[in-house]
Each structure stands twice: as structure tokens, then as C-alpha cells.
Design a protein around this motif. Structure first.
Motif, short mmCIF file in Angstrom:
data_model
loop_
_atom_site.label_atom_id
_atom_site.label_comp_id
_atom_site.label_asym_id
_atom_site.label_seq_id
_atom_site.Cartn_x
_atom_site.Cartn_y
_atom_site.Cartn_z
N ALA A 34 13.77 20.90 -4.39
CA ALA A 34 13.91 21.20 -5.81
C ALA A 34 12.56 21.26 -6.52
CB ALA A 34 14.80 20.16 -6.48
N SER A 35 11.55 20.60 -5.95
CA SER A 35 10.23 20.56 -6.59
C SER A 35 9.38 21.80 -6.29
CB SER A 35 9.46 19.31 -6.13
OG SER A 35 8.90 19.49 -4.84
N VAL A 42 2.55 12.38 3.92
CA VAL A 42 3.11 12.46 2.57
C VAL A 42 2.47 13.61 1.79
CG1 VAL A 42 3.47 11.19 0.41
CG2 VAL A 42 3.57 9.98 2.59
N LEU A 43 1.25 13.96 2.14
CA LEU A 43 0.53 14.96 1.36
C LEU A 43 0.30 16.26 2.12
CD1 LEU A 43 -2.91 15.14 2.10
CD2 LEU A 43 -2.55 12.74 1.59
N MET A 44 0.84 16.36 3.35
CA MET A 44 0.48 17.52 4.18
C MET A 44 1.57 17.82 5.20
SD MET A 44 -3.06 17.70 6.31
CE MET A 44 -3.82 19.26 6.70
N CYS A 45 1.94 19.09 5.29
CA CYS A 45 2.88 19.57 6.30
C CYS A 45 2.30 20.84 6.89
CB CYS A 45 4.25 19.83 5.67
SG CYS A 45 5.33 20.89 6.68
N VAL A 54 3.88 15.83 -4.43
CA VAL A 54 3.68 14.77 -3.43
C VAL A 54 4.64 13.62 -3.72
CG1 VAL A 54 2.07 13.03 -2.56
CG2 VAL A 54 1.29 15.38 -2.92
N ALA A 55 4.72 13.21 -4.99
CA ALA A 55 5.62 12.13 -5.37
C ALA A 55 7.08 12.48 -5.12
CB ALA A 55 5.41 11.77 -6.85
N ASP A 59 0.81 -1.22 0.00
CA ASP A 59 0.00 0.00 0.00
C ASP A 59 0.84 1.27 0.00
OD1 ASP A 59 0.93 -0.25 2.58
OD2 ASP A 59 -0.90 0.52 3.51
N ASN A 60 2.16 1.14 -0.01
CA ASN A 60 3.03 2.32 -0.09
C ASN A 60 3.56 2.42 -1.51
OD1 ASN A 60 5.00 4.27 -0.01
ND2 ASN A 60 5.92 3.57 1.90
N ARG A 61 2.84 3.19 -2.33
CA ARG A 61 3.16 3.29 -3.75
C ARG A 61 4.34 4.22 -4.01
NH1 ARG A 61 -0.85 1.59 -7.15
NH2 ARG A 61 -0.46 3.25 -8.65
N PHE A 62 4.91 4.78 -2.95
CA PHE A 62 6.06 5.67 -3.09
C PHE A 62 7.39 4.91 -3.00
CE2 PHE A 62 2.49 8.13 -1.65
CZ PHE A 62 2.55 9.27 -2.42
N GLN A 63 7.31 3.60 -2.71
CA GLN A 63 8.53 2.81 -2.62
C GLN A 63 9.11 2.52 -4.01
OE1 GLN A 63 7.26 0.21 1.31
NE2 GLN A 63 8.61 -0.74 -0.17
#
Length: 315
Positions: free
Chosen positions: A269-270, A199-202, A243-244, A33-37
Motif C-alpha cells: 500500500a505504501s 529493512v531498507l533494501m530489496c 522503510v517504516a 536496537d529494533n526501532r520498528f517494533q
């Protein structure tokens, strides 16, 4: 107000706990379920060495900026490939409160360390430790400040719905620690739920980075924005691509010279020029180079467990 003169903030801790891994590797258990790996392109021992070095350099950079870093080494005796991300298994709170969390994947449960908790008790004023890890027996999980992004000013626990943020566990935390849960469904660029809220919020003191278009319900996204703006923060929307690139996985910290926003070099950088300008009105960007660690699907926020506790005075 220039960041060199900003006062201490309840949102931005002056100290963090970090764990330096010995046998780092992206965790096959969490990949579902961690698609960022991502998979490493080097042998396991080289990947582990790079991760070790990245943490060592990050610690040096943070300390040079004035952040207090309590560094613990993973001795490697247990299979804990994600030990570099301690923010998931415990959190600390003003008033001397500590929470210990139930973790979804069995290998992550071995990351909990009594020596870290004892260190905090010895060096900070800890009134109580509330341990939710027993909820694992009932398949109830709440992975700390990965599953929740906490607004310490307004007492709101922003939470992306997932099996790593069970509503029963969340309600118990919210009741004990006096937070209002604000839960929403998310979708990444491929339409899949995002596994961790951080991952989507700070949320920083004077601004918040949020992937509003990753919140499925436009009405809920508008509510999230409104709740953040009510505190006087400027809301900076981030894109799915940002986010990615882990732009949401950042943490604001306090230093004697003002606040800093710790984030990865890739995340920094993003950022757009306008996002940078807004952030730098109240916090200095502090990029950390952690490309190997990001292969595991987490970044700088996951690596730093903030210490929101009052230090014990030396006798």
C-alpha cells in the motif's frame, strides 16, 4: 519481457522455509536496537493466535501463487518469540552450500533447528553446512540475510553496519561464499542506525528497492546505486516512511508462472504508482497480510528463508 514468460532467476528462489510460531510476541530482548517494533494492543494469547493465523494464510497465498513452501511449526517448548523470522539463522546458496549464523540476542540462538537442516539435506543437494554460530562466544554476530542483502548475480553482500553484522564475521562469510562485502552506515528518520539491512533494501532480478537517503554517506549511497545499476537493474529509491512501512522488506520469488515480489499488504500500500509499474514489468506483486507479525519489527522478507538449492531427484 512480460512476467508470465520470465525465466528462472538465481536471485529469486522457487522455494522458501517458513516457521509458524506458537507463542509469538514482540521480543523485549531485541527492542533496544529494533526501532520498528511495537507493543501489541491485545492479550498475549490473542496476539499469538493472530500471528499463527497470519503465517497460515501467508503459506496458502504463496503456495497458490506457485511458490514451494516448507512449513515448520515452532513447538513452543523453548522461548523463541522471533522464531517466525528464520532468514536470520541460516541461508542457502547455489552449489549446495548452507550457512548457519551467530545471533546477537540469546533467545534468538534457540531458533536454530537441526530438523530444518536435515530436511534440506534430505530433499536438496547439500554439499556442506558452514556453521558460524561458535563466533557467539567471541561476541561476533552476523544475522544472515537480515544483516546482509545478497546480490547473487554480482556476488555483492550489501551490509548496514551494526553489532548484528560484525566485520570479522562478515569477512569470514564473504571469503567462504565468494561475496564482496559492501558496508555502509545508516540512519533512520530519527537519526538512529537501522538494525538490519533487509529493512531498507530489496534486490530483485531486474530492479532494487533501496532507501538511498538512509545511507549516511552520499558517496556511499551513490556507490550502492552504481553497483546495482551496473547489473542492469532499475534502482527504485524508497523513502524513510516506506522503510517504516516495510517496503524494503520484500523478496522476489520464482514460480512456474513467472516471478512474484512477496511483501506485506502494508508495504504494498505504501508503494507509489510509478514504483508499482516498474516492479510489475518483471514481477507480480504478492501482498501478504501480516500486521501482527510486523509488531515484532520484521515483515515478509524476514519470514521467508529462500532455498537456493537444487532439489534431489526422486529415485
Amino acid at each position: 519481457m512480460p512476467h508470465s514468460e520470465t525465466p528462472m532467476s538465481i536471485q529469486a528462489p522457487p522455494a522458501v522455509v517458513m516457521v509458524r510460531p506458537r507463542h509469538f510476541t514482540p521480543n523485549p530482548e531485541t527492542a533496544a536496537d529494533n526501532r520498528f517494533q511495537s507493543s501489541p494492543d491485545s492479550p498475549a494469547d490473542e496476539t499469538a493466535r493472530r500471528a499463527f493465523d497470519e503465517v497460515s494464510c501467508a503459506v496458502d497465498t504463496l503456495r497458490a501463487a506457485g511458490v514451494t513452501v516448507h512449513l515448520f511449526d515452532d513447538d513452543g517448548r523453548h522461548h523463541t518469540p522471533d522464531s517466525v523470522f528464520p532468514n536470520n539463522w541460516f541461508s542457502t546458496h547455489p552449489g549446495g552450500h548452507v550457512a548457519v549464523y551467530p545471533m546477537f540476542n540469546p533467545s534468538r540462538r534457540r531458533e536454530r533447528r537441526s530438523d530444518v537442516l536435515e530436511f534440506l539435506k534430505q530433499h536438496y543437494r547439500v554439499q556442506d553446512v558452514i556453521d558460524y554460530s561458535g563466533l557467539e562466544h567471541d561476541n561476533l554476530f552476523l544475522e544472515g540475510t537480515g544483516a546482509m542483502v545478497l546480490d547473487h548475480l554480482a556476488r555483492v553482500a550489501f551490509t548496514a553496519r551494526s553489532h548484528r553484522a560484525d566485520p570479522v564475521a562478515l569477512e569470514r562469510f564473504a571469503t567462504h561464499f565468494n561475496y564482496e562485502p559492501l558496508v555502509f552506515d545508516t540512519a533512520d528518520a530519527q537519526g538512529q542506525p537501522i538494525y538490519h539491512t533487509n529493512v531498507l533494501m530489496c534486490i530483485a532480478t531486474q530492479f532494487a528497492l533501496v532507501a538511498l537517503d538512509a545511507i549516511v554517506s552520499p558517496q556511499r549511497a551513490a556507490e550502492v546505486r552504481q553497483r546495482l545499476e551496473e547489473t542492469g537493474r532499475e534502482v527504485l529509491p524508497i523513502t524513510q516512511q516506506q522503510v517504516a512501512d516495510f517496503a524494503g522488506n520484500a523478496i522476489e520469488l520464482s514460480t512456474p508462472q513467472g516471478r512474484v515480489l512477496a511483501l506485506s499488504a502494508r508495504a504494498a500500500a505504501s508503494l507509489s504508482d510509478e514504483q508499482r509499474r516498474c516492479i510489475e514489468r518483471s514481477a507480480r506483486l504478492l501482498p501478504l497480510d501480516v500486521p501482527t507479525i510486523e509488531l515484532a519489527g520484521g515483515s515478509v522478507r524476514c519470514m521467508l528463508a529462500g532455498v537456493h538449492l537444487a532439489p534431489r531427484r526422486a529415485v
